[in-house]
Scaffold this motif. Structure first.
Motif, mmCIF file in Angstrom:
data_model
loop_
_atom_site.group_PDB
_atom_site.id
_atom_site.type_symbol
_atom_site.label_atom_id
_atom_site.label_comp_id
_atom_site.label_asym_id
_atom_site.label_seq_id
_atom_site.Cartn_x
_atom_site.Cartn_y
_atom_site.Cartn_z
ATOM 1 N N ALA A 101 0.791 -1.229 0.000
ATOM 2 C CA ALA A 101 0.000 0.000 0.000
ATOM 3 C C ALA A 101 0.827 1.284 0.000
ATOM 4 N N PRO A 102 1.890 1.409 0.823
ATOM 5 C CA PRO A 102 2.629 2.681 0.817
ATOM 6 C C PRO A 102 3.190 3.045 -0.555
ATOM 7 N N PHE A 103 3.706 2.063 -1.280
ATOM 8 C CA PHE A 103 4.276 2.349 -2.595
ATOM 9 C C PHE A 103 3.190 2.640 -3.624
ATOM 10 N N VAL A 104 2.083 1.913 -3.549
ATOM 11 C CA VAL A 104 0.972 2.183 -4.462
ATOM 12 C C VAL A 104 0.412 3.573 -4.210
ATOM 13 N N ALA A 105 0.339 3.958 -2.941
ATOM 14 C CA ALA A 105 -0.157 5.291 -2.601
ATOM 15 C C ALA A 105 0.746 6.372 -3.172
ATOM 16 N N VAL A 106 2.058 6.176 -3.067
ATOM 17 C CA VAL A 106 2.991 7.153 -3.632
ATOM 18 C C VAL A 106 2.786 7.269 -5.141
ATOM 19 N N ALA A 107 2.622 6.141 -5.817
ATOM 20 C CA ALA A 107 2.413 6.160 -7.263
ATOM 21 C C ALA A 107 1.120 6.882 -7.617
ATOM 22 N N LEU A 156 8.507 8.977 -10.767
ATOM 23 C CA LEU A 156 8.297 8.587 -9.368
ATOM 24 C C LEU A 156 7.281 7.449 -9.273
ATOM 25 N N ALA A 157 6.227 7.530 -10.075
ATOM 26 C CA ALA A 157 5.209 6.485 -10.039
ATOM 27 C C ALA A 157 5.797 5.130 -10.451
ATOM 28 N N ALA A 158 6.618 5.122 -11.504
ATOM 29 C CA ALA A 158 7.229 3.868 -11.962
ATOM 30 C C ALA A 158 8.180 3.309 -10.914
ATOM 31 N N PHE A 159 8.935 4.186 -10.274
ATOM 32 C CA PHE A 159 9.852 3.765 -9.221
ATOM 33 C C PHE A 159 9.076 3.113 -8.078
ATOM 34 N N ALA A 160 7.991 3.755 -7.642
ATOM 35 C CA ALA A 160 7.200 3.238 -6.529
ATOM 36 C C ALA A 160 6.517 1.925 -6.903
ATOM 37 N N LEU A 161 6.018 1.813 -8.131
ATOM 38 C CA LEU A 161 5.353 0.581 -8.543
ATOM 39 C C LEU A 161 6.328 -0.580 -8.678
ATOM 40 N N ALA A 162 7.556 -0.292 -9.105
ATOM 41 C CA ALA A 162 8.571 -1.353 -9.149
ATOM 42 C C ALA A 162 8.854 -1.868 -7.749
ATOM 43 N N ALA A 163 8.957 -0.955 -6.785
ATOM 44 C CA ALA A 163 9.157 -1.371 -5.394
ATOM 45 C C ALA A 163 7.946 -2.154 -4.890
#
Length: 453
Positions: A39-45, A76-83
């Motif tokens: 959730a935290p990474f999806v939220a950032v994306a 930033l969205a791609a970075f967060a989704l990869a994580a």
């Protein structure tokens, strides 16, 4: 502080969210743990592409050059989704959680280290060194503290990673990430993160029996040799990183005897390219970039040997094959690469080469053209590899003969492919790889045939 350093710092802060994942593994419900981890990474994306408007201070902090054209923080969205993707693999599919944390921090903080190094000196080598050093430290710290967090929350299977494993994975990841970043763009960091994560997962599953001393020695030796190859212009920056990675893995997974064969090829092969370079330039047979070998050239000559090293580490525990077979595949591939390099770099200096398929005279530098001097030089190269194998790996005279023959086979296949399909079907690097593959197959077949295994 420059905008690139601030942006790298922002991405590093987002990467630090990776510590949420080991904490989430303490949740007893697997579904809830998955949600908490991802959730935290999806939220950032989601926030990056929907809630941050161009012109705001947050947009200016995280925006990469391409983001200004799109008006959205897609980087930033791609970075967060990869994580988030790696977090899902960690919680649901067995990617070790500490390895996940280490990978995310490696890429995020390694980039910050690179940008800070740029502020000290605008040199690609220095900047890459900043990425490797900071990324390595971040990867080690991520694995250590990721394990401690799992232990603190009572997560099942939170066994501490052995120190050699932590160092090995951290160094391997740093070298792979630096290599990928040297040939890709900054916007490709999500691809770098995913690739490094999957590769380190593979290395973790291999569970190589290494010591911290070997890893430290491997780091010191390969970094020093990598610097020398770059300083002497025998390799480009990507070529140097490729050689460093291959050498490090060879020492750790194979041993110093394996490494001695590989470094002999790298060292003498690079110097042979520089030998009478101006004359080769006049004859039109010189390597590009003043003889500095790029990553494609290094990989084409070494990828078969690298596969053999990894396969040997996986046998017989994961692959039901005698590791001796993979040793001869490795030695044969290196002998072929050495033989081909010596034959072309020295043989090309002599006139009246003949096409290997028809024996007609051709111009120097013609694909598939051979000279007796080049063949002799190639056999010397193969003999060097066979001699090192006999001295350091205690290979029998029969085994040494197998390695020598592998070099001859590789050289012949290279010339035959050069005369027939090079340029129309495959390029020079493809020919080099196929020649080393033929030599490796020859080595494994012969050791079985003569009863060396």
């Amino acid at each position: 502080m420059t905008s690139t350093v601030r942006r790298a710092g922002g991405f590093a802060a987002v990467g630090t969210l990776a510590f949420v994942v080991p904490a989430a593994t303490g949740v007893r419900s697997l579904d809830l743990a998955t949600v908490a981890a991802v959730a935290p990474f999806v939220a950032v994306a989601a926030v990056a592409v929907t809630a941050v408007d161009q012109g705001s201070s947050w947009f200016d902090l995280f925006a990469r050059p391409g983001d200004y054209e799109d008006g959205k923080l897609y980087g930033l969205a791609a970075f967060a989704l990869a994580a988030a993707g790696l977090a899902l693999l960690a919680v649901r599919f067995g990617l070790p959680v500490p390895v996940f944390v280490g990978v995310v921090l490696l890429v995020a903080y390694g980039n910050l280290g690179q940008r800070l190094a740029y502020t000290v000196r605008t040199d690609e080598f220095v900047a890459t060194a900043g990425f490797v050093v900071v990324g390595f430290v971040a990867a080690v710290a991520g694995q250590v503290f990721g394990t401690r967090i799992q232990t603190a929350v009572g997560a099942s299977g939170a066994d501490p990673l052995a120190v050699p494993t932590v160092l090995f994975l951290g160094a391997s990841g740093a070298f792979v990430a630096a290599l990928l970043r040297s040939v890709l763009f900054e916007r490709d960091d999500p691809l770098v993160m995913l690739t490094v994560g999957l590769l380190l997962w593979l290395f973790f599953e291999l569970d190589p029996s290494v010591t911290a001393q070997r890893v430290v020695v491997a780091l010191a030796v390969t970094v020093l040799l990598g610097y020398l190859s770059y300083a002497l212009d025998t390799a480009s920056l990507p070529g140097m990183l490729t050689g460093v990675l291959l050498s490090f893995l060879t020492i750790v997974l194979g041993g110093f005897g394996w490494f001695a064969m590989l470094i002999t090829f790298f060292g003498l092969g690079g110097l042979s390219t520089k030998f009478r370079y101006d004359e080769k330039l006049e004859r039109g047979i010189a390597e590009e970039n003043e003889g500095a070998r790029g990553s494609g050239n290094v990989l084409a000559n070494s990828i078969v040997a690298l596969f053999a090293v990894v396969a040997a580490a996986a046998s017989p525990s994961h692959i039901a094959v005698d590791p001796v077979l993979f040793f001869y595949a490795f030695a044969g591939a290196v002998a072929a690469a050495m033989t081909d390099t010596f034959s072309s770099e020295f043989g090309g200096l002599y006139d009246n080469p003949r096409l290997i398929t028809t024996l007609e005279r051709v111009e120097p530098g013609t694909d598939g053209g051979v000279t007796w001097q080049g063949v002799a030089a190639g056999l010397v190269g193969a003999g060097l590899i066979a001699g090192i194998a006999a001295l350091l790996q205690h290979v029998s005279p029969l085994g040494g003969g197998v390695i020598l023959l592998c070099g001859l086979v590789g050289m012949t296949v290279d010339s035959l492919l050069g005369a027939t399909v090079e340029g129309s079907v495959v390029g020079n690097q493809g020919v080099n790889m196929l020649a080393t593959l033929a030599a490796a197959i020859t080595g494994t077949g012969l050791v079985v045939a003569v009863g060396l295994v």
